[in-house]
Scaffold this active site. Structure first.
Site, PDB file in Angstrom:
ATOM      1  N   CYS A   1      76.567  28.324  81.867  1.00  0.00           N
ATOM      2  CA  CYS A   1      76.583  29.527  82.706  1.00  0.00           C
ATOM      3  C   CYS A   1      76.767  29.212  84.185  1.00  0.00           C
ATOM      4  CB  CYS A   1      75.322  30.360  82.465  1.00  0.00           C
ATOM      5  SG  CYS A   1      73.763  29.561  82.908  1.00  0.00           S
TER       6      CYS A   1
ATOM      7  N   HIS B   1      69.519  31.537  83.504  1.00  0.00           N
ATOM      8  CA  HIS B   1      70.854  32.020  83.152  1.00  0.00           C
ATOM      9  C   HIS B   1      71.443  32.776  84.333  1.00  0.00           C
ATOM     10  CE1 HIS B   1      74.073  32.788  80.339  1.00  0.00           C
ATOM     11  NE2 HIS B   1      74.093  34.058  80.728  1.00  0.00           N
TER      12      HIS B   1
ATOM     13  N   HIS C   1      80.101  35.924  81.689  1.00  0.00           N
ATOM     14  CA  HIS C   1      79.229  34.739  81.652  1.00  0.00           C
ATOM     15  C   HIS C   1      79.577  33.848  80.472  1.00  0.00           C
ATOM     16  CE1 HIS C   1      76.199  36.233  78.492  1.00  0.00           C
ATOM     17  NE2 HIS C   1      77.121  37.178  78.577  1.00  0.00           N
TER      18      HIS C   1
END
Length: 96
Positions: free
Chosen positions: A12, A60, A72
């Protein structure tokens, strides 16, 4: 793949670092560092390109693309994808 910085595979934060790098903006490597790499803003003021940091441990990160959606790298082995901004608990929104 954890730690993947592209262009064939991303985690990510590697995806965010790669995308911003292509635009000439240097971002730190991890989602925790990226959370502090700009000015915090409220979610209702998010604009395309802002970083959305998720989970209490800031583990994240995604990029806001507008219309209540983010792009993402969801987890190792998954393709980069679009999802709703509220897909998991939001910790911060940062404008690098």
């Amino acid at each position: 793949m954890w730690g993947a910085t592209g262009p064939r595979a991303f985690d990510c934060s590697g995806l965010m670092q790669y995308a911003y790098g292509r635009a000439g903006v240097a971002l730190p490597r991890t989602s925790q560092e990226q959370m502090n790499a700009g000015r915090r803003i409220p979610l209702d003021q998010a604009r395309p390109g802002d970083l959305v940091i998720y989970r209490g441990d800031a583990s994240h990160v995604a990029m806001y693309v507008g219309g209540g959606r983010v792009i993402h790298a969801p987890y190792p082995g998954a393709r980069v994808r679009y999802d709703p901004v509220g897909m998991m608990p939001i910790t911060a929104v940062t404008r690098p």
